[in-house]
Design a protein around this motif. Structure first.
Motif, PDB file in Angstrom:
ATOM      1  N   LEU A  82       0.841  -1.101  -0.061  1.00 48.98           N
ATOM      2  CA  LEU A  82      -0.018   0.008  -0.043  1.00 48.98           C
ATOM      3  C   LEU A  82       0.805   1.265  -0.137  1.00 48.98           C
ATOM      4  N   LYS A  83       0.673   2.192  -0.944  1.00 49.06           N
ATOM      5  CA  LYS A  83       1.716   3.352  -1.127  1.00 49.06           C
ATOM      6  C   LYS A  83       1.649   4.141   0.249  1.00 49.06           C
ATOM      7  N   ASN A  84       2.891   4.155   0.485  1.00 50.61           N
ATOM      8  CA  ASN A  84       3.283   4.954   1.638  1.00 50.61           C
ATOM      9  C   ASN A  84       2.880   4.248   3.065  1.00 50.61           C
ATOM     10  N   LEU A  85       2.374   3.260   3.136  1.00 49.77           N
ATOM     11  CA  LEU A  85       1.870   2.551   4.414  1.00 49.77           C
ATOM     12  C   LEU A  85       2.616   1.262   4.991  1.00 49.77           C
ATOM     13  N   GLY A  86       3.021   0.322   3.765  1.00 46.35           N
ATOM     14  CA  GLY A  86       3.563  -0.663   4.131  1.00 46.35           C
ATOM     15  C   GLY A  86       2.706  -1.935   3.214  1.00 46.35           C
ATOM     16  N   SER A  87       3.262  -3.240   3.879  1.00 50.82           N
ATOM     17  CA  SER A  87       2.563  -4.325   3.217  1.00 50.82           C
ATOM     18  C   SER A  87       1.728  -5.005   4.126  1.00 50.82           C
ATOM     19  N   LEU A  88       0.522  -5.133   3.356  1.00 53.27           N
ATOM     20  CA  LEU A  88      -0.616  -6.132   3.918  1.00 53.27           C
ATOM     21  C   LEU A  88      -0.550  -7.399   3.565  1.00 53.27           C
ATOM     22  N   GLU A  89      -0.534  -8.404   4.452  1.00 52.88           N
ATOM     23  CA  GLU A  89      -0.370  -9.887   4.233  1.00 52.88           C
ATOM     24  C   GLU A  89      -1.974 -10.613   4.045  1.00 52.88           C
ATOM     25  N   CYS A  90      -2.175 -10.952   2.765  1.00 48.90           N
ATOM     26  CA  CYS A  90      -3.618 -11.491   2.354  1.00 48.90           C
ATOM     27  C   CYS A  90      -3.548 -13.023   2.371  1.00 48.90           C
ATOM     28  N   ARG A  91      -3.925 -13.549   3.303  1.00 46.04           N
ATOM     29  CA  ARG A  91      -3.658 -15.121   3.835  1.00 46.04           C
ATOM     30  C   ARG A  91      -4.840 -15.686   3.221  1.00 46.04           C
ATOM     31  N   PRO A  92      -4.759 -16.558   2.147  1.00 49.91           N
ATOM     32  CA  PRO A  92      -6.000 -17.431   1.723  1.00 49.91           C
ATOM     33  C   PRO A  92      -6.452 -18.345   2.609  1.00 49.91           C
ATOM     34  N   VAL A  93      -7.643 -18.887   2.562  1.00 49.52           N
ATOM     35  CA  VAL A  93      -8.229 -19.845   3.429  1.00 49.52           C
ATOM     36  C   VAL A  93      -9.189 -20.618   2.602  1.00 49.52           C
ATOM     37  N   VAL A  94      -9.453 -21.707   2.592  1.00 48.43           N
ATOM     38  CA  VAL A  94     -10.316 -22.633   2.068  1.00 48.43           C
ATOM     39  C   VAL A  94     -11.644 -22.481   2.912  1.00 48.43           C
ATOM     40  N   GLU A  95     -12.639 -22.832   2.179  1.00 48.16           N
ATOM     41  CA  GLU A  95     -14.047 -22.778   2.823  1.00 48.16           C
ATOM     42  C   GLU A  95     -14.161 -23.938   3.843  1.00 48.16           C
ATOM     43  N   ASP A  96     -14.777 -23.531   5.067  1.00 46.94           N
ATOM     44  CA  ASP A  96     -15.038 -24.209   6.198  1.00 46.94           C
ATOM     45  C   ASP A  96     -13.805 -24.449   7.143  1.00 46.94           C
ATOM     46  N   ALA A  97     -12.591 -23.725   6.693  1.00 43.33           N
ATOM     47  CA  ALA A  97     -11.286 -23.650   7.516  1.00 43.33           C
ATOM     48  C   ALA A  97     -11.602 -23.070   8.806  1.00 43.33           C
ATOM     49  N   GLN A  98     -10.979 -23.428   9.786  1.00 41.13           N
ATOM     50  CA  GLN A  98     -11.184 -22.718  11.332  1.00 41.13           C
ATOM     51  C   GLN A  98      -9.849 -21.948  11.527  1.00 41.13           C
ATOM     52  N   PHE A  99      -8.953 -22.191  10.761  1.00 42.19           N
ATOM     53  CA  PHE A  99      -7.449 -21.567  11.021  1.00 42.19           C
ATOM     54  C   PHE A  99      -7.004 -20.993   9.867  1.00 42.19           C
ATOM     55  N   ILE A 100      -6.287 -20.052   9.973  1.00 37.77           N
ATOM     56  CA  ILE A 100      -5.380 -19.452   8.895  1.00 37.77           C
ATOM     57  C   ILE A 100      -3.931 -19.698   9.089  1.00 37.77           C
ATOM     58  N   TYR A 101      -3.342 -20.154   8.141  1.00 40.39           N
ATOM     59  CA  TYR A 101      -1.786 -20.354   8.150  1.00 40.39           C
ATOM     60  C   TYR A 101      -1.017 -19.012   7.546  1.00 40.39           C
ATOM     61  N   VAL A 102      -0.123 -18.763   8.689  1.00 39.00           N
ATOM     62  CA  VAL A 102       0.805 -17.610   8.628  1.00 39.00           C
ATOM     63  C   VAL A 102       2.094 -18.075   8.717  1.00 39.00           C
ATOM     64  N   PRO A 103       2.924 -18.386   7.627  1.00 38.88           N
ATOM     65  CA  PRO A 103       4.095 -19.019   7.505  1.00 38.88           C
ATOM     66  C   PRO A 103       5.308 -17.850   8.299  1.00 38.88           C
ATOM     67  N   PRO A 104       6.061 -18.415   9.002  1.00 36.23           N
ATOM     68  CA  PRO A 104       7.247 -17.466   9.768  1.00 36.23           C
ATOM     69  C   PRO A 104       7.560 -16.452   8.936  1.00 36.23           C
ATOM     70  N   GLU A 105       8.067 -16.476   7.748  1.00 34.83           N
ATOM     71  CA  GLU A 105       8.509 -15.534   6.696  1.00 34.83           C
ATOM     72  C   GLU A 105       7.787 -14.264   6.819  1.00 34.83           C
ATOM     73  N   VAL A 106       6.500 -14.433   7.103  1.00 33.11           N
ATOM     74  CA  VAL A 106       5.660 -13.316   6.616  1.00 33.11           C
ATOM     75  C   VAL A 106       5.096 -12.675   8.225  1.00 33.11           C
ATOM     76  N   GLN A 107       5.750 -13.048   9.154  1.00 28.06           N
ATOM     77  CA  GLN A 107       4.994 -12.976  10.659  1.00 28.06           C
ATOM     78  C   GLN A 107       5.545 -11.582  11.095  1.00 28.06           C
ATOM     79  N   SER A 108       6.416 -10.832  10.089  1.00 29.55           N
ATOM     80  CA  SER A 108       7.244  -9.669  10.407  1.00 29.55           C
ATOM     81  C   SER A 108       7.107  -8.713   9.306  1.00 29.55           C
ATOM     82  N   ASN A 109       7.450  -7.303   9.323  1.00 27.75           N
ATOM     83  CA  ASN A 109       7.290  -6.474   8.356  1.00 27.75           C
ATOM     84  C   ASN A 109       5.955  -6.298   7.505  1.00 27.75           C
TER      85      ASN A 109
END
Length: 323
Positions: A82-109
């Protein structure tokens, strides 16, 4: 930001160009598992990009790692710049999923994390909500904040960033060094003759441009990079020569202050692109343990602006110039 009121989630079509990009990146992958990962990541980013643009936010897909074929192959990444703001992580999930997977390499910045539920048709998606930070690989969907909170959060970040840019612009205008005026012996406060600033204890810097035809002008300024309770000063020297009507050649050097032999280690000297809102570095030099000086040389057109940035630890100083 009043197009959607009290929005908990948002469902809509995934843009066709996003699907095409996902298919293109998918075909580049070596394994089926990686191809599916890249496909879902790209669909998610495309959907969030379309939604945020509709809501009035400026995005930049080309600066996003997720839109880079090499980065997508090397990492599990779904970022949207996002211009001048930084990066927003857009994590995909499938239908009926209860959890979102966030890989370690994107858990910062990241400025935040959005959950994007991809429908089985791969033509439609739902924004389930967001969080500002994550500390675990698995994030429960019931821990997500409503989508409205994301819009309010991004609006707050935008206002803060605009205020910072306005303040920076005001500072730059007040301290703008006009190099053309140096040719008429008009110098801004703090910029001294080379002999004076070195206390006549050493010879002038060894300028490569002195042998060129034309009038060579140079001045030095003492720059304080001290931390709390300490004094750590260096001398910034700028010299230039105008051989062509619309272009000048510029040298920037940093020297130790009088009485010192070496510059402090890990001192960074950068030339910043003034036109870039984020002040991107276009040239850079850094000291090691025994540097007596560091130098950068470049050319610029009359009317252009640039900035010189000195960084030592968590202290930085910027000097801005008009050619």
């Amino acid at each position: 930001m009043d197009k959607i009121k009290e929005t908990l989630t948002f469902t809509g079509p995934i843009p066709p160009n996003g699907r095409h990009r996902a298919e293109e990146l998918c075909r580049r992958q070596a394994t089926q598992k990686k191809a599916e990962q890249v496909y879902l990541n790209t669909l998610s980013v495309s959907f969030v990009n379309s939604y945020l643009q509709y809501m009035g936010f400026e995005t930049d897909l080309d600066k996003s790692d997720s839109w880079n074929p090499v980065q997508q192959t090397l990492m599990d990444v779904a970022d949207l710049s996002l211009k001048n703001l930084g990066s927003l992580e857009c994590r995909p999930v499938v239908e009926d999923a209860q959890f979102i997977y966030v890989p370690p390499e994107v858990q910062s910045n990241r400025i935040g994390y959005v959950a994007v539920q991809i429908k089985k048709s791969f033509r439609e998606a739902t924004l389930l909500g967001f969080v500002r930070q994550v500390q675990t690989d698995l994030l429960a969907i019931n821990q997500l904040q409503p989508l409205d909170n994301l819009l309010e959060y991004l609006e707050e970040l935008t206002q803060v960033r605009q205020a910072e840019l306005a303040s920076q612009s005001l500072t730059d205008n007040k301290t703008l060094v006009k190099l053309k005026q140096w040719l008429s012996n008009i110098f801004e406060a703090g910029w001294q003759e080379i002999e004076t600033i070195f206390d006549n204890q050493r010879t002038n810097p060894d300028w490569n441009l002195r042998s060129a035809n034309g009038s060579f002008v140079s001045r030095g300024k003492l720059i304080d990079l001290g931390k709390a309770g300490t004094i750590q000063s260096v001398i910034l020297v700028v010299g230039f020569i105008q051989e062509k009507e619309q272009e000048i050649d510029i040298i920037v050097e940093v020297h130790p202050k009088s009485g010192e032999i070496y510059l402090p280690p890990n001192l960074q000297l950068m030339v910043l692109d003034f036109e870039g809102v984020e002040g991107e570095s276009i040239m850079k030099a850094q000291t090691r343990s025994t540097n007596k000086n560091i130098q950068l040389q470049f050319s610029g057109d009359v009317g252009e602006r640039f900035s010189i940035k000195l960084v030592l630890g968590n202290i930085s100083v910027i000097e801005s110039f008009l050619i």
